[in-house]
Scaffold this motif. Structure first.
Motif, PDB file in Angstrom:
ATOM      1  N   GLN A   1     -24.740   1.844 -19.024  1.00  0.00           N
ATOM      2  CA  GLN A   1     -23.719   1.116 -18.279  1.00  0.00           C
ATOM      3  C   GLN A   1     -24.339  -0.064 -17.543  1.00  0.00           C
ATOM      4  N   ASP A   2     -25.488   0.151 -16.934  1.00  0.00           N
ATOM      5  CA  ASP A   2     -26.177  -0.957 -16.250  1.00  0.00           C
ATOM      6  C   ASP A   2     -26.569  -2.042 -17.242  1.00  0.00           C
TER       7      ASP A   2
ATOM      8  N   ARG B   1     -26.247   7.523 -19.813  1.00  0.00           N
ATOM      9  CA  ARG B   1     -24.960   6.860 -19.595  1.00  0.00           C
ATOM     10  C   ARG B   1     -25.084   5.809 -18.496  1.00  0.00           C
ATOM     11  N   GLU B   2     -25.745   6.163 -17.397  1.00  0.00           N
ATOM     12  CA  GLU B   2     -25.918   5.205 -16.299  1.00  0.00           C
ATOM     13  C   GLU B   2     -26.795   4.032 -16.725  1.00  0.00           C
ATOM     14  N   TYR B   3     -27.871   4.318 -17.460  1.00  0.00           N
ATOM     15  CA  TYR B   3     -28.750   3.253 -17.947  1.00  0.00           C
ATOM     16  C   TYR B   3     -27.984   2.306 -18.861  1.00  0.00           C
TER      17      TYR B   3
ATOM     18  N   TYR C   1     -28.261  10.278 -17.144  1.00  0.00           N
ATOM     19  CA  TYR C   1     -29.216   9.173 -17.010  1.00  0.00           C
ATOM     20  C   TYR C   1     -28.971   8.102 -18.077  1.00  0.00           C
TER      21      TYR C   1
END
Length: 183
Positions: free
Chosen positions: A24-25, A20-22, A18
């Protein structure tokens, strides 16, 4: 206890994915913001009607690309320096930059034209954008500031270039510079 430990590890993994995705966004949004700011700084919309720079050939900015207008002059400067010392960090990069600034920044202009060829389709406005980009062009390291070889040097512009660091937003860096450069 083993099952409890396995569950705890799984929870940590889920949180890491979560985060990492946050991140990256968030970084992708910051990169997009810096690209928009660059387009505004060169009056792209007013001069061409375009909303974003048509970055069709980012590898033209890579100084280790034989097809780049900067390849031969960068090599000439690099080998002419007769130095590969890590103690003079940025000395060779700065010498290449200074050489590129000669003749009204012609080499920078040639790189900008090769990288954004569609700007030429926009007449005088496109040529003005090219001139502004050439004036804003800088040379920097792609991976680390510790070595000034052409394989580590890229012509870019304040904004997108300052967005990256040695370990920040590598996924977007890969997409921005292109797989052929990053490999």
């Amino acid at each position: 206890k083993v099952e409890l430990a396995k569950k705890a590890v799984e929870i940590v993994r889920e949180k890491a994915v979560y985060k990492r995705e946050y991140e990256q966004d968030r970084y992708s949004d910051l990169l997009d913001d810096s690209k928009r700011a660059l387009a505004e700084a060169v009056d792209l919309k007013r001069l061409t009607g375009l909303d974003e720079l048509p970055d069709d050939n980012p590898s033209a900015s890579y100084l280790n690309n034989p097809a780049s207008p900067g390849y031969k002059p960068a090599r000439t400067t690099y080998f002419g320096s007769q130095s590969s010392s890590g103690r003079g960090v940025d000395a060779v990069k700065n010498a290449i930059r200074d050489f590129f600034r000669l003749n009204g920044r012609k080499i920078f202009r040639d790189i900008v034209v090769a990288r954004f060829p569609k700007l030429l389709e926009h007449g005088a406005g496109g040529r003005k954008v090219i001139k502004k980009l050439a004036e804003m062009a800088e040379i920097d390291h792609m991976f680390s500031g510790s070595y000034d070889h052409m394989a580590n040097l890229f012509v870019d512009f304040r904004g997108p270039n300052q967005h990256f660091s040695a370990h920040r937003n590598q996924k977007s860096k890969w997409a921005y510079y292109g797989a052929d450069v990053m490999e």
